[in-house]
Design an enzyme around this catalytic site. Structure first.
Site, PDB file in Angstrom:
ATOM      1  N   TRP A 142     -16.243  12.298 -11.661  1.00  0.00           N
ATOM      2  CA  TRP A 142     -15.546  11.815 -10.791  1.00  0.00           C
ATOM      3  C   TRP A 142     -14.585  13.010 -10.126  1.00  0.00           C
ATOM      4  O   TRP A 142     -14.123  13.253  -8.897  1.00  0.00           O
ATOM      5  CB  TRP A 142     -14.500  10.674 -11.129  1.00  0.00           C
ATOM      6  CG  TRP A 142     -13.443  11.240 -12.485  1.00  0.00           C
ATOM      7  CD1 TRP A 142     -13.677  11.043 -13.483  1.00  0.00           C
ATOM      8  CD2 TRP A 142     -12.163  11.830 -12.426  1.00  0.00           C
ATOM      9  NE1 TRP A 142     -12.861  11.616 -14.459  1.00  0.00           N
ATOM     10  CE2 TRP A 142     -11.810  12.073 -13.616  1.00  0.00           C
ATOM     11  CE3 TRP A 142     -11.238  12.273 -11.391  1.00  0.00           C
ATOM     12  CZ2 TRP A 142     -10.616  12.798 -13.967  1.00  0.00           C
ATOM     13  CZ3 TRP A 142     -10.120  13.122 -11.658  1.00  0.00           C
ATOM     14  CH2 TRP A 142      -9.880  12.988 -12.947  1.00  0.00           C
ATOM     15  N   TRP A 192     -20.773  13.064 -18.187  1.00  0.00           N
ATOM     16  CA  TRP A 192     -21.264  12.511 -16.908  1.00  0.00           C
ATOM     17  C   TRP A 192     -22.518  13.132 -16.918  1.00  0.00           C
ATOM     18  O   TRP A 192     -22.549  14.241 -15.920  1.00  0.00           O
ATOM     19  CB  TRP A 192     -20.282  12.683 -15.835  1.00  0.00           C
ATOM     20  CG  TRP A 192     -18.859  11.891 -15.872  1.00  0.00           C
ATOM     21  CD1 TRP A 192     -17.702  12.776 -16.596  1.00  0.00           C
ATOM     22  CD2 TRP A 192     -18.676  10.828 -15.603  1.00  0.00           C
ATOM     23  NE1 TRP A 192     -16.794  11.752 -16.657  1.00  0.00           N
ATOM     24  CE2 TRP A 192     -17.115  10.774 -15.996  1.00  0.00           C
ATOM     25  CE3 TRP A 192     -18.989   9.881 -14.875  1.00  0.00           C
ATOM     26  CZ2 TRP A 192     -16.247   9.637 -16.236  1.00  0.00           C
ATOM     27  CZ3 TRP A 192     -18.383   8.354 -14.721  1.00  0.00           C
ATOM     28  CH2 TRP A 192     -16.931   8.498 -15.292  1.00  0.00           C
ATOM     29  N   ASN A 204     -10.632   2.701   3.505  1.00  0.00           N
ATOM     30  CA  ASN A 204     -10.356   2.428   2.087  1.00  0.00           C
ATOM     31  C   ASN A 204     -11.252   1.688   1.169  1.00  0.00           C
ATOM     32  O   ASN A 204     -11.666   2.136   0.314  1.00  0.00           O
ATOM     33  CB  ASN A 204      -9.062   1.790   2.027  1.00  0.00           C
ATOM     34  CG  ASN A 204      -8.652   1.401   0.379  1.00  0.00           C
ATOM     35  OD1 ASN A 204      -8.535   2.589  -0.204  1.00  0.00           O
ATOM     36  ND2 ASN A 204      -8.507   0.484   0.022  1.00  0.00           N
ATOM     37  N   GLU A 257       0.655  -1.264   0.079  1.00  0.00           N
ATOM     38  CA  GLU A 257      -0.132  -0.050   0.087  1.00  0.00           C
ATOM     39  C   GLU A 257       0.812   1.345   0.046  1.00  0.00           C
ATOM     40  O   GLU A 257       0.421   2.410  -0.586  1.00  0.00           O
ATOM     41  CB  GLU A 257      -0.922  -0.104   1.089  1.00  0.00           C
ATOM     42  CG  GLU A 257      -1.835  -1.089   1.128  1.00  0.00           C
ATOM     43  CD  GLU A 257      -2.752  -1.387  -0.052  1.00  0.00           C
ATOM     44  OE1 GLU A 257      -3.041  -0.128  -0.431  1.00  0.00           O
ATOM     45  OE2 GLU A 257      -2.988  -2.507  -0.324  1.00  0.00           O
ATOM     46  N   TRP A 284       1.659   1.724  -3.487  1.00  0.00           N
ATOM     47  CA  TRP A 284       0.522   2.350  -4.226  1.00  0.00           C
ATOM     48  C   TRP A 284       0.746   3.839  -4.020  1.00  0.00           C
ATOM     49  O   TRP A 284       0.501   4.669  -5.036  1.00  0.00           O
ATOM     50  CB  TRP A 284      -1.070   1.869  -3.707  1.00  0.00           C
ATOM     51  CG  TRP A 284      -1.281   0.736  -4.398  1.00  0.00           C
ATOM     52  CD1 TRP A 284      -1.569  -0.579  -3.808  1.00  0.00           C
ATOM     53  CD2 TRP A 284      -1.943   0.712  -5.683  1.00  0.00           C
ATOM     54  NE1 TRP A 284      -2.228  -1.424  -4.722  1.00  0.00           N
ATOM     55  CE2 TRP A 284      -2.530  -0.583  -5.755  1.00  0.00           C
ATOM     56  CE3 TRP A 284      -2.027   1.396  -6.762  1.00  0.00           C
ATOM     57  CZ2 TRP A 284      -3.121  -1.198  -7.200  1.00  0.00           C
ATOM     58  CZ3 TRP A 284      -2.767   1.409  -7.873  1.00  0.00           C
ATOM     59  CH2 TRP A 284      -3.131  -0.209  -8.118  1.00  0.00           C
ATOM     60  N   TRP A 322      -9.824   8.002  -7.146  1.00  0.00           N
ATOM     61  CA  TRP A 322     -10.886   8.268  -7.980  1.00  0.00           C
ATOM     62  C   TRP A 322     -10.941   7.946  -9.270  1.00  0.00           C
ATOM     63  O   TRP A 322     -12.041   7.440  -9.860  1.00  0.00           O
ATOM     64  CB  TRP A 322     -11.241   9.944  -7.927  1.00  0.00           C
ATOM     65  CG  TRP A 322     -11.924  10.152  -6.715  1.00  0.00           C
ATOM     66  CD1 TRP A 322     -11.453  10.732  -5.236  1.00  0.00           C
ATOM     67  CD2 TRP A 322     -13.428  10.123  -6.446  1.00  0.00           C
ATOM     68  NE1 TRP A 322     -12.393  10.832  -4.860  1.00  0.00           N
ATOM     69  CE2 TRP A 322     -13.698  10.511  -5.041  1.00  0.00           C
ATOM     70  CE3 TRP A 322     -14.433   9.782  -7.357  1.00  0.00           C
ATOM     71  CZ2 TRP A 322     -14.831  10.548  -4.625  1.00  0.00           C
ATOM     72  CZ3 TRP A 322     -15.613   9.496  -6.720  1.00  0.00           C
ATOM     73  CH2 TRP A 322     -16.034  10.027  -5.363  1.00  0.00           C
TER      74      TRP A 322
HETATM   75  C1  LIG Z   1     -11.474   7.264  -4.064  1.00  0.00           C
HETATM   76  C2  LIG Z   1     -10.300   7.439  -3.206  1.00  0.00           C
HETATM   77  C3  LIG Z   1      -9.721   8.412  -2.605  1.00  0.00           C
HETATM   78  C4  LIG Z   1      -8.517   8.287  -1.756  1.00  0.00           C
HETATM   79  N1  LIG Z   1      -7.878   9.438  -1.412  1.00  0.00           N
HETATM   80  C5  LIG Z   1      -6.832   9.559  -0.606  1.00  0.00           C
HETATM   81  C6  LIG Z   1      -6.081  10.473  -0.048  1.00  0.00           C
HETATM   82  O1  LIG Z   1      -6.661  11.780  -0.433  1.00  0.00           O
HETATM   83  N2  LIG Z   1      -5.121  10.445   0.821  1.00  0.00           N
HETATM   84  C7  LIG Z   1      -4.442   9.138   0.859  1.00  0.00           C
HETATM   85  O2  LIG Z   1      -3.488   9.175   1.534  1.00  0.00           O
HETATM   86  N3  LIG Z   1      -4.997   8.022   0.598  1.00  0.00           N
HETATM   87  C8  LIG Z   1      -6.036   8.178  -0.191  1.00  0.00           C
HETATM   88  N4  LIG Z   1      -6.842   6.848  -0.799  1.00  0.00           N
HETATM   89  C9  LIG Z   1      -6.222   5.485  -0.336  1.00  0.00           C
HETATM   90  C10 LIG Z   1      -6.460   5.010   0.978  1.00  0.00           C
HETATM   91  O3  LIG Z   1      -7.803   4.891   0.875  1.00  0.00           O
HETATM   92  C11 LIG Z   1      -5.804   5.519   2.260  1.00  0.00           C
HETATM   93  O4  LIG Z   1      -4.630   5.794   1.940  1.00  0.00           O
HETATM   94  C12 LIG Z   1      -6.251   4.649   3.354  1.00  0.00           C
HETATM   95  O5  LIG Z   1      -7.686   4.391   3.488  1.00  0.00           O
HETATM   96  C13 LIG Z   1      -5.496   5.389   4.688  1.00  0.00           C
HETATM   97  O6  LIG Z   1      -5.881   4.489   5.849  1.00  0.00           O
HETATM   98  P1  LIG Z   1      -4.586   3.968   6.326  1.00  0.00           P
HETATM   99  O7  LIG Z   1      -3.401   4.881   6.703  1.00  0.00           O
HETATM  100  O8  LIG Z   1      -5.152   3.085   7.458  1.00  0.00           O
HETATM  101  O9  LIG Z   1      -4.006   3.069   5.301  1.00  0.00           O
HETATM  102  P2  LIG Z   1      -3.159   1.697   5.504  1.00  0.00           P
HETATM  103  O10 LIG Z   1      -4.262   0.289   4.795  1.00  0.00           O
HETATM  104  O11 LIG Z   1      -2.745   1.133   6.697  1.00  0.00           O
HETATM  105  O12 LIG Z   1      -2.255   1.775   4.387  1.00  0.00           O
HETATM  106  C14 LIG Z   1      -0.820   2.434   4.678  1.00  0.00           C
HETATM  107  C15 LIG Z   1      -0.402   3.779   3.876  1.00  0.00           C
HETATM  108  O13 LIG Z   1      -0.461   3.235   2.515  1.00  0.00           O
HETATM  109  C16 LIG Z   1      -0.979   4.338   1.625  1.00  0.00           C
HETATM  110  N5  LIG Z   1      -2.098   3.667   0.884  1.00  0.00           N
HETATM  111  C17 LIG Z   1      -3.052   2.940   1.415  1.00  0.00           C
HETATM  112  N6  LIG Z   1      -3.864   2.504   0.509  1.00  0.00           N
HETATM  113  C18 LIG Z   1      -3.376   3.314  -0.698  1.00  0.00           C
HETATM  114  C19 LIG Z   1      -4.078   3.598  -1.925  1.00  0.00           C
HETATM  115  N7  LIG Z   1      -5.146   3.016  -2.441  1.00  0.00           N
HETATM  116  N8  LIG Z   1      -3.710   4.502  -2.647  1.00  0.00           N
HETATM  117  C20 LIG Z   1      -2.622   5.314  -2.296  1.00  0.00           C
HETATM  118  N9  LIG Z   1      -1.877   5.112  -1.226  1.00  0.00           N
HETATM  119  C21 LIG Z   1      -2.390   4.122  -0.264  1.00  0.00           C
HETATM  120  C22 LIG Z   1      -1.415   5.554   2.516  1.00  0.00           C
HETATM  121  O14 LIG Z   1      -0.430   6.247   2.693  1.00  0.00           O
HETATM  122  C23 LIG Z   1      -1.598   4.635   3.918  1.00  0.00           C
HETATM  123  O15 LIG Z   1      -1.533   5.275   5.114  1.00  0.00           O
HETATM  124  C24 LIG Z   1      -7.947   6.938  -1.636  1.00  0.00           C
HETATM  125  C25 LIG Z   1      -8.598   5.840  -1.953  1.00  0.00           C
HETATM  126  C26 LIG Z   1      -9.661   5.984  -2.905  1.00  0.00           C
HETATM  127  C27 LIG Z   1     -10.357   4.582  -3.216  1.00  0.00           C
END
Ligand SMILES: Cc1cc2nc3c(=O)[nH]c(=O)nc-3n(C[C@H](O)[C@H](O)[C@H](O)COP(=O)(O)OP(=O)(O)OC[C@H]3O[C@@H](n4cnc5c(N)ncnc54)[C@H](O)[C@@H]3O)c2cc1C
Length: 476
Positions: free
Chosen positions: A359, A303, A341, A272, A275, A382
């Protein structure tokens, strides 16, 4: 006596801060500065959650700097102009900063570089927000990865930088004028949100707690929004309260002691982080995604929205769509500035594939509402959900909110937590659209649409657009 400036941007920590470490080695006196920008007047992305967390994190940073002998200077205005004035006032001969991966940050860096050159000030930019940035992860042919899995393989294969030490001592010259630390009201905002504790110490504690337990079952729990199975580090990474190098090193350290299943989970967690860097490098190389669909096939898509529900967007924003999983998620974000997420994917697909709304509307609303609002990840998430992005969900793979509920919130724990009106309804009524189309509880709306009808419309919109593109000769 050499004086240097460190410009804090999204790196509010004194441990493993690349540019701050370089600045402290380079000068005997160091002037740490944060410049409040006037972004709010330029776009609608500034929201209370992020600004509140920013204020708290700056207060913590100021204390941490004081504890080692420094003093955080606060100024307000155009960053280049403010830095130019500060250098002139203090006789500083160098400006240090960490690179910002987004296009706005890059534009300021270019202007700052030009100003520094013209004034004979040394200017140095450092890699800090990523483990691997920009051009570091390339295909065998030297091109940019546009698909995640091979990018991730290449990312993991590269040697990793180790986290650097904490700065132990700083000397900031006396008598430099500073504004008070910013408050939410400086942006004309107020908040009743319960955001996480800000500051470097709190972020380190969150990382410590996560690697001490939840990381070993991350794979099983990460998709269940009612569980605290994820790290909750996103706002910390966003504001640089911890570095991705520290996160990587902490995960690797515990990984060595975990059984094979736990090790797999740690790798899933690190994927992640990859990502996050994948989206940052895409934004770096393709800044046009800020306005346009990453996949040119879907540029110019219509849209049209859902005509039967003229206030669909407002209902989505407020969590009043009558789809419990969607509404719970939107209310979680409204109350805490964070959304799980899985729930982000469900709500984003709902906006684009059920409400047929652009979006970009959702992207902006999330940016305004999230504490962790990160331009690259938000845009990537998005566009993934809309089916227009890099390595995105194909447009015909449309999540059904009811099936998603059955799979990820079968006991309605998440839904009941965020929707008090539904606390006393049966589980079964949360898992299917009500057969009679009536509300399932008083004070809670009936579903505003039929998912299968809107799903078919989405298929039609996308295939029509694709057909038009191939008539124009614009093949995917
Ligand atoms: C529509 C949409 C919008 C999002 N907007 C953001 C946003 O503005 N900022 C943001 O940090 N993340 C965003 N994410 C990704 C993700 O949802 C969040 O990073 C995550 O939910 C944060 O929770 P966590 O720190 O417990 O994640 P964990 O699951 O613990 O992951 C660890 C770290 O990995 C990164 N990460 C995790 N999933 C993703 C992902 N899919 N894409 C990119 N990085 C990821 C984050 O930095 C996160 O803190 C978005 C996802 C979607 C589907």
């Amino acid at each position: 006596m050499k004086r240097v400036i460190h410009w804090f941007r999204r790196d509010f920590r004194i441990t493993d801060n690349t540019a701050l470490a370089a600045a402290s080695l380079s000068g005997e006196e160091l002037i740490p500065i944060y410049i409040m920008s006037d972004w709010r007047s330029q776009h609608g992305w500034t929201g209370a959650a992020r600004q509140e967390f920013l204020c708290g994190s700056l207060t913590a940073l100021a204390k941490n700097l004081e504890a080692i002998g420094g003093r955080l200077i606060i100024r307000k205005g155009d960053a280049v102009r403010e830095l130019e004035m500060l250098a002139a006032e203090t006789g500083a001969s160098a400006i240090f900063a960490n690179r910002d991966p987004d296009p706005f940050g890059r534009a300021v860096e270019a202007r700052l570089g030009a100003m520094a050159k013209a004034k004979g000030i040394e200017f140095s930019l450092h890699k800090d927000a990523c483990v691997h940035e920009r051009d570091e992860v390339r295909t065998g042919q030297g091109t940019v990865f546009r698909v995640f899995t091979p990018y991730s393989k290449a990312w993991f294969n590269l040697p990793k930088p180790l986290p650097g030490p904490s700065i132990k001592k700083l000397v900031t010259p006396a008598g430099i004028a500073s504004l008070p630390l910013p408050q939410l009201s400086d942006w004309g905002l107020s908040s009743l949100l319960s955001t996480p504790e800000p500051g470097e110490r709190a972020a380190r504690e969150r990382l410590k707690q996560f690697v001490a337990g939840p990381i070993s079952s991350y794979g099983e729990n990460r998709d269940i929004p009612s569980l605290g199975g994820t790290s909750h580090l996103s706002q910390d990474l966003r504001f640089g309260l911890i570095s991705p190098r520290q996160v990587y090193a902490a995960a690797k350290k515990v990984e060595a002691e975990l059984p094979p299943e736990g090790r797999k989970n740690s790798m899933k967690f690190l994927a992640e982080i990859v990502w996050r860097e994948f989206y940052m490098q895409l934004l770096w190389h393709y800044p046009e995604v800020m306005d346009l669909e990453f996949n040119p096939t879907w540029r110019g898509m219509n849209w049209p929205g859902i005509t039967a529900v003229p206030d669909a967007f407002e209902r989505w924003c407020e969590g009043r769509t009558g789809f419990p999983i969607v509404d719970a998620a939107m209310r979680q974000m409204a109350a805490t500035g964070w959304m799980h997420n899985r729930a982000r994917m469900i709500t984003a697909m709902f906006l684009t594939k059920d409400l047929h709304l652009d979006w970009r509307l959702g992207e902006a609303f999330f940016m305004r509402s999230l504490t962790d609002g990160e331009i690259a990840s938000n845009n990537g998430g998005w566009q993934w959900s809309a089916g227009t992005g890099a390595d995105a969900a194909p447009y015909f793979r449309i999540q059904n909110p009811w099936s998603q509920t059955k799979r990820y919130d079968p006991d309605g724990l998440y839904i009941r937590k965020w929707i008090p009106e539904l606390r006393n309804v049966s589980n079964a009524s949360l898992l299917e659209a009500p057969a009679n189309g009536l509300p399932i509880a008083s004070g809670y709306p009936a579903p505003i649409l039929d998912h299968s009808v809107e799903r078919n419309r989405t298929m039609q919109y996308f295939s029509q657009h694709k057909a038009q593109q191939s008539v124009k000769g614009l093949k995917p």
